[in-house]
Every structure is written in C-alpha cells, then in structure tokens.
Design a protein around this motif. Structure first.
Motif, PDB file in Angstrom:
ATOM      1  N   LEU A 342       0.826  -1.203   0.000  1.00  0.00           N
ATOM      2  CA  LEU A 342       0.000   0.000   0.000  1.00  0.00           C
ATOM      3  C   LEU A 342       0.863   1.256   0.000  1.00  0.00           C
ATOM      4  O   LEU A 342       0.448   2.307  -0.478  1.00  0.00           O
ATOM      5  N   ARG A 434      -5.203   5.239  -3.385  1.00  0.00           N
ATOM      6  CA  ARG A 434      -6.193   4.319  -2.837  1.00  0.00           C
ATOM      7  C   ARG A 434      -7.127   5.029  -1.885  1.00  0.00           C
ATOM      8  O   ARG A 434      -6.771   5.999  -1.249  1.00  0.00           O
ATOM      9  N   ARG A 435      -8.302   4.486  -1.799  1.00  0.00           N
ATOM     10  CA  ARG A 435      -9.248   4.981  -0.813  1.00  0.00           C
ATOM     11  C   ARG A 435      -9.511   3.873   0.174  1.00  0.00           C
ATOM     12  O   ARG A 435      -9.611   2.722  -0.184  1.00  0.00           O
ATOM     13  N   TRP A 436      -9.630   4.262   1.421  1.00  0.00           N
ATOM     14  CA  TRP A 436      -9.933   3.240   2.433  1.00  0.00           C
ATOM     15  C   TRP A 436     -11.323   3.440   2.985  1.00  0.00           C
ATOM     16  O   TRP A 436     -11.781   4.567   3.087  1.00  0.00           O
TER      17      TRP A 436
END
Ligand SMILES: Nc1ncnc2c1ncn2[C@@H]1O[C@H](COP(=O)(O)OP(=O)(O)OP(=O)(O)O)[C@@H](O)[C@H]1O
Ligand SMILES: [Mg+2]
Lengths: 436, 257
Positions: A342, A434-436
């Motif tokens: 990540l 990225r999105r969490w």
C-alpha cells in the motif's frame, strides 16, 4: 435602522465595516497569490524561451552535399574489397577522398596548396568516419560516385544558421573571404543544408562542436541512475521499514531520525568530498567512473527515499496492519503483505523525485573527477564517463559559438528527462491512489 | 466474581495493564466461557478495549503498554515466553470497531489467514474455506458472484461481516469483537447480532458494546467495567434485572456513562 440602539449587531455600522474589510483582505490575498503565480510562470516562460531558442539550433548541423567517388586506388584497396577491408582503411585516406571531391567541385586543381589548405576548413574532421560508414555498409559502392551529405566544419555552421553575421570584417571571422565565397557558391547550388545532428546523441566529448555529443554523458548518467535505484531502493526502504515498524523508540533511534533529516539538507558538494575521500582515496575505486558517481548519488538520494518511505508507511491506516495481526500474521508478514504494497506508490514517487534530483546533480560528480573529457563510450560502470549535467557544465565554459547551442540543447535533453521522470511520479501517484 | 467453572476458555487473574505510568486495568479477575457470549460494558475509557486486547496480546503492538497478572487460555498462560503470539492470534480471532477489510478482493480477504497459516494448500481447499467462512458469516449469498471485487467496495455492514468471515476462516476458538456494530445501521446490526448468536455454538465470543440493548440481546454473561475495575460480572439476565452494585444499576439505567 433606527438610532434607538435596537439595530441588530450584524447590521450595525461597525459590523458592516468589518465585513467590507474582510472582503477587501480576501481580494488582496487572492490578487497577491495570482500575481505570484503569474510572475513565476513568466520566469519559467523566459527560461524556456532562452533555452529552447538557443538549443533548437543544436539539434541540427550544417551538411554539404558532394559527389564522392570511392576509387579503390585512392583508398589503397583491391577493387571488390570486403567490408572488413574497408573498415581497416586509415581515416586519413577517407578524409583525402572527401577533400578531393570538394576541391573538384570547387574547381581547385591538385597542388594549389593555398586553396587546398583553405578548402579543408570547410569540412569537418569527422568526414572520414561518415565516408567509412557509408562504404562499409555497402561495399558495392566502391568504384562508383555517390552524392553524400558531409558534415561541414564547426566554423562554417554559425554562418549558415545566421548566428554570426556574414558582414563582419574578414579579420573577425573564423572563415575568410575566399572560404565564404565557396560557401556561398555551394549554397547557391543547393548543396548546403541543416540536417538532424545525430552526433548529439551518439558521440562523446570532442573539440569540434559538430562532432561532440552527450552520448557518453547519457550512458554515464544511465549507469549511475541504475546504480542509485539498485542501492537506494532496497537500502532506503529497508532502513525506513526498520525505523518505522521494528526499531524500538529510544534515544538512539531518535538520533538516527534527526540525522537522516539533516542528511537530506547537506549540500551535495559535501557528499562529493566524502566520495572522493572514501570511495577513491580509501577504497581505490577508479576515478571519473560512474560507479563512484553512482555511489555518491546513492548517498545523496538515500535520505530522500527514507523520508518518503516513512511518510508513505505512516499514511497506511494502522487498521490494515491490525487486521493482519488480528488473523495471526507475524509483524513481518503484516508489513510485507499489507503495509508495504500500500505504501509502494508513495515510495516510488519519492524514489523518482530523488532520482530526478540525482540526475541533475553536478557538484559532487565534479569532485569525483567525472568532469574529464571522455571520448569513448564506457563499457562498464568502472570505465570513465561523464554525466549529463556535467557535460552541460563543461560545454558552457567553451567559447565556440557551436558549443553555446550544444549547451542549450543538452539542457533541453536533461529537462526532457527530468520532466518525464516527474510526470511518471505524478502518474504513479494518481494511478495507485487508494481509498480506504 | 468467578462464575461457572465447567466450560471455561479464558481464566484471567489479577490482570493489570499500564500505559506508561497510567494504570488502565486495575486487577481484573474474569472467566470467559466456551459457547457463550460475554459482553463487556462500561463507560467510555473504562478499559474494555484494553482488557479485550489482552486476550489476544494485541496490546503487544502498543509500545507503552505493559500487562501483568495471569491470562490462561485452556490452562496455558498466553503471556508465557513459550507461547507464540502468531499461533495465539490464530486461535483467538478479532473483529474491530471499524470494519477494516484489506484493500484486496473479497476472496483474498478471507483466504489470507488460512494461507499464511498453511490451513489450505490446494486452491480447491482454499475455495472451500472461503465459501464456508462466508456462509457462516452470512455473506455468501450476497457476494458469491463477485468474489474478486474489492472488499472495501462493500457496504459497511457487509464489510463487517467480511471481517467476521476473515476471522473465522482461520478456525479460531475464541472471537473478540470490539464494538463490532458501532459503525452499522440498525438493520446491519441486527444481521451481525443474529450471526453472533449462531457463532456462539462453536466459539467463545467476547464482545465490547456501548449498547445495553445489544448486550442484553446477544450475551449470556455480562461484565461491567468502571475506571479500570471490574465492578460486576454475572449472568446477563441478573445484571440487567437485578444488579448487585449501585454503579452497575446507575450505568444500565443511563444515569451516568
Ligand atoms: N495506546 C494508549 N496509550 C495510552 N493510554 C491509552 C492507550 N489506549 C488506551 N489508553 C487509556 O486507557 C484507558 C482505557 O482505554 P480503553 O480504550 O480500553 O477504553 P474503552 O473502555 O475501550 O473506551 P471506549 O468505550 O471509549 O472505547 C483510557 O483512559 C485511555 O485513555
Ligand atoms: Mg474501546
């Protein structure tokens, strides 16, 4: 709006004034910001304009088209000689061939020593290489006459490009009236043209601008960049991972952390001096070699990579690591399976920015002797080479008009590389965001 | 305050937890039974999460945390040097407050645990583990046609059930849940509560919750914590209908907390 004191506060004179002031302050701030950006863009435009307007002419070079007769006897070979034989012929014979065709074209008889001497000044010293290449590629041309584009001498080039006025008095020109007359005849016959300067990319150092190129410097820079990636990525990421995830938090690691941040701010020349002392004087690595330059640049890039990696690791939500630990992953598994992947876009972005910095670095490379004029391509990182920014530095100090254009052209090449690298960093960041 | 002895999974005695100098748990004796849901309730900051995280040694990841006392799982002290924390966490799974699926496919989320523990070697075995785990978590019917989509693309409730599936995929004996429904709407909460009740058959479950109703609905035993102390522990029914302690009564009737 009565004066009975019942006016709500937000309508009062005082409040209105505050509102107007607030708006004015906001407008002023926006104006300053915009002005700054316009100023910055203007500087950038001026910079690009100067570099491009000067550099563009470095990408082309004056050539003269001449009918060259490849006679076997002039080259001292048997008719029907093989490519191998032709490769072995001395350059001087090819040069003479080129001069003969020029003299024939201009009507200069054999033995007219003064004119012969002057006509030589129109052709580059590199014509032998050109002719040999043509003949070796096609040995059947031996014995026939071919129209060939030959490089003009570096002193002719600025006149053709119009960079130096032809009206200058003879004693202030590098070519005299006779040579100028020949040049004009050739131009009149349509035999002079600006053609793509492939030497710029394929050659190394040379005293003649039309034969000089950034080839060796590019290869040297390439070797160093590869070395930096191979060393700085594992070392930097390893160090950052250890510091961020495994190291105990104590005085010692605090000290390490502070020093890494300090290292990032150390002037690059200091790394050059360090490299000179450690890698050359102590470890006896070869001088002027990309291996030493690469090591020095690695030292410089490491703090950038470490800092970027730590930031990237910290940006990964701790809940991901907890989740991994929660299902029984070891700390190392959690870090390598989840955190590191990540963090990778951030790490790569940092690495590319570090590389771009290293790519443009000059001072430390001069310290480790990469400032020498290198004519031959390095076969390995242990052989002498230069680097692109160092080549720019060297050329910028040379007086010939041709090198001024080459300097700007090399700057354009360097900028193209840097822009590509930075664009890659941006794309990486966008692509893997990225999105969490 | 020690209840049933027959079916005890966890025995904890005189547990103290310190964050640096601050004592967050002040000597807790508590047993966790198999095939029961034990609810930990209490006002915010009383140490419920801290106690829960002792049970799978998640506190090890906090540098300042120090745990004393004995915590035994099936009679073995889990803080003993010989105990491998990785194996412990495989036996004692955890579901967190905020759904935290890995940013990977649904399949990978569930398959990760079995894979690193070598529970399934062949693809077919792994497929089976994934399916049964998702079925047990009541998620299979909703996701079986899109196992390769991102786990993070599911709804909050689905994500939390995915996390439960991920936890049970490694066949744990105990499941710890820290406010598993706090990020969910009532319908999703009802699904998870149902699920907890079903899972009770095969696991010991410890759940931290702020909802009295939830504790009353899903748990058989309830422990009330206050300021790091275990104030009262007993059958959920007794605690909610007839608490022995004043503080417990005040808390569950909403007078403080
Ligand atoms: N990592 C930490 N470092 C220092 N102190 C902590 C840490 N985690 C928790 N604490 C402290 O320990 C005490 C107990 O915290 P804990 O998280 O266990 O409470 P909780 O009962 O779970 O509360 P909540 O219901 O709000 O989740 C609190 O006073 C908290 O401030
Ligand atoms: Mg909590």
């Amino acid at each position: 709006m009565t004066d009975t004191g019942k006016t709500p506060y937000f309508l009062s004179e005082r409040a209105q004034k505050l509102v107007r002031k607030r708006y004015a302050a906001e407008r002023r701030f926006r104006f300053y910001g915009l002005a700054m950006i316009i100023l910055a863009l203007a500087f950038l435009a001026v910079l690009f304009y100067t570099i491009i307007s000067q550099g563009i002419s470095g990408f082309v070079v004056t050539n003269i088209r001449l009918p060259v007769t490849f006679t076997a006897e002039a080259l001292g070979v048997e008719p029907g000689a093989t490519a191998e034989d032709l490769k072995g012929v001395s350059g001087f014979k090819y040069t003479k061939l080129a001069r003969r065709s020029l003299n024939d074209y201009l009507g200069i008889p054999k033995g007219d020593t003064e004119d012969e001497r002057l006509s030589r000044g129109l052709l580059s010293n590199g014509v032998d290489v050109q002719l040999r290449k043509i003949l070796v590629n096609d040995p059947t041309l031996l014995g026939s006459t071919v129209e060939v584009w030959l490089l003009a001498h570096g002193s002719v080039d600025p006149f053709v490009k119009g960079q130096i006025s032809r009206d200058l008095p003879e004693n202030r020109r590098l070519i005299n009236d006779q040579q100028m007359a020949w040049l004009e005849k050739l131009e009149h016959d349509g035999r002079v043209d600006l053609r793509f300067n492939s030497n710029l990319f394929t050659e190394g150092a040379s005293a003649d601008p039309e034969l000089a190129g950034v080839g060796v410097a590019l290869l040297g820079s390439f070797f160093m960049m590869v070395l930096v990636v191979l060393l700085a990525l594992p070392l930097g990421v390893g160090a950052a991972l250890y510091l961020e995830e495994f190291a105990p938090k104590n005085r010692f690691t605090d000290l390490v952390e502070v020093n890494i941040n300090n290292l990032a701010a150390v002037p690059s020349i200091v790394f050059g001096i360090l490299g000179l002392a450690v890698f050359i004087n102590y470890a006896h690595l070869p001088r002027s070699a990309p291996i030493v330059g690469g090591l020095v640049l690695t030292l410089m890039t490491l703090p950038t990579v470490i800092i970027a990696t730590r930031a990237a690791i910290r940006a990964v939500p701790p809940s991901i690591k907890e989740a991994a630990l929660g299902v029984g992953a070891s700390k190392m598994q959690a870090v390598f399976h989840h955190v590191l992947p990540l963090a990778m876009p951030g790490i790569l972005t940092g690495l590319i920015i570090g590389l771009a910095q290293a790519m443009g670095e000059t001072a430390p490379l001069i310290m480790v002797g990469m400032v020498a004029a290198v004519f031959d391509f390095p076969g390995s990182p242990m052989d002498p080479a230069t680097a692109l920014p160092v080549q720019i530095y060297i050329w910028s100090g040379l007086p010939e008009r041709g090198f001024v254009a080459l300097t700007s052209a090399a700057i354009m090449i360097l900028l193209a590389f840097l822009l590509t690298m930075n664009a890659t960093a941006v794309i990486l960041r966008k692509r893997f965001e990225r999105r969490w | 305050m020690i209840a049933d002895t027959g079916n005890v999974k966890f025995t904890t005695r005189d547990v103290h937890v310190f964050y640096g100098a601050k004592e967050a748990i002040k000597g807790v004796d508590l047993d966790i039974n198999n095939n029961e849901v034990t609810a930990l309730i209490g006002p915010s900051g009383c140490g419920k999460s801290t106690y829960l995280r002792c049970l799978n040694r998640m506190n090890d990841t906090v540098d300042s945390a120090r745990v004393t006392g004995t915590i035994e799982l099936d009679g073995v002290d889990i803080y003993d040097r010989s105990v491998d924390v990785v194996q412990l966490r495989a036996r004692v799974g955890m579901v967190f407050q905020k759904p935290n699926p890995f940013p990977k496919s649904i399949y990978e989320n569930v398959a990760y645990g079995p894979r690193i523990h070598g529970l399934a070697t062949k693809k077919s075995e792994l497929d089976e583990v994934v399916e049964t785990s998702l079925r047990k978590a009541g998620l299979w019917n909703e996701v079986n046609d899109r196992l390769d989509t991102q786990g993070t693309a599911l709804s909050g409730g689905q994500q939390q059930r995915l996390c439960i599936a991920r936890a049970i995929a490694v066949s744990p004996e105990v499941i710890l849940m820290d406010e598993p429904c706090s990020a969910l709407d009532p319908i999703a909460t009802a699904r998870v509560e149902e699920l907890i009740d079903e899972l009770r058959e095969n696991y010991a479950i410890v759940i931290v919750t702020h909802s009295m109703q939830q504790a009353a609905r899903v748990s058989q035993k309830t422990a009330f914590f206050h300021l790091g102390d275990l104030v009262e522990y007993g059958d959920t029914e007794d605690i909610f209908t007839n608490p022995r302690e004043e503080r417990t009564r005040d808390y569950i009737t909403g007078r403080f907390g």
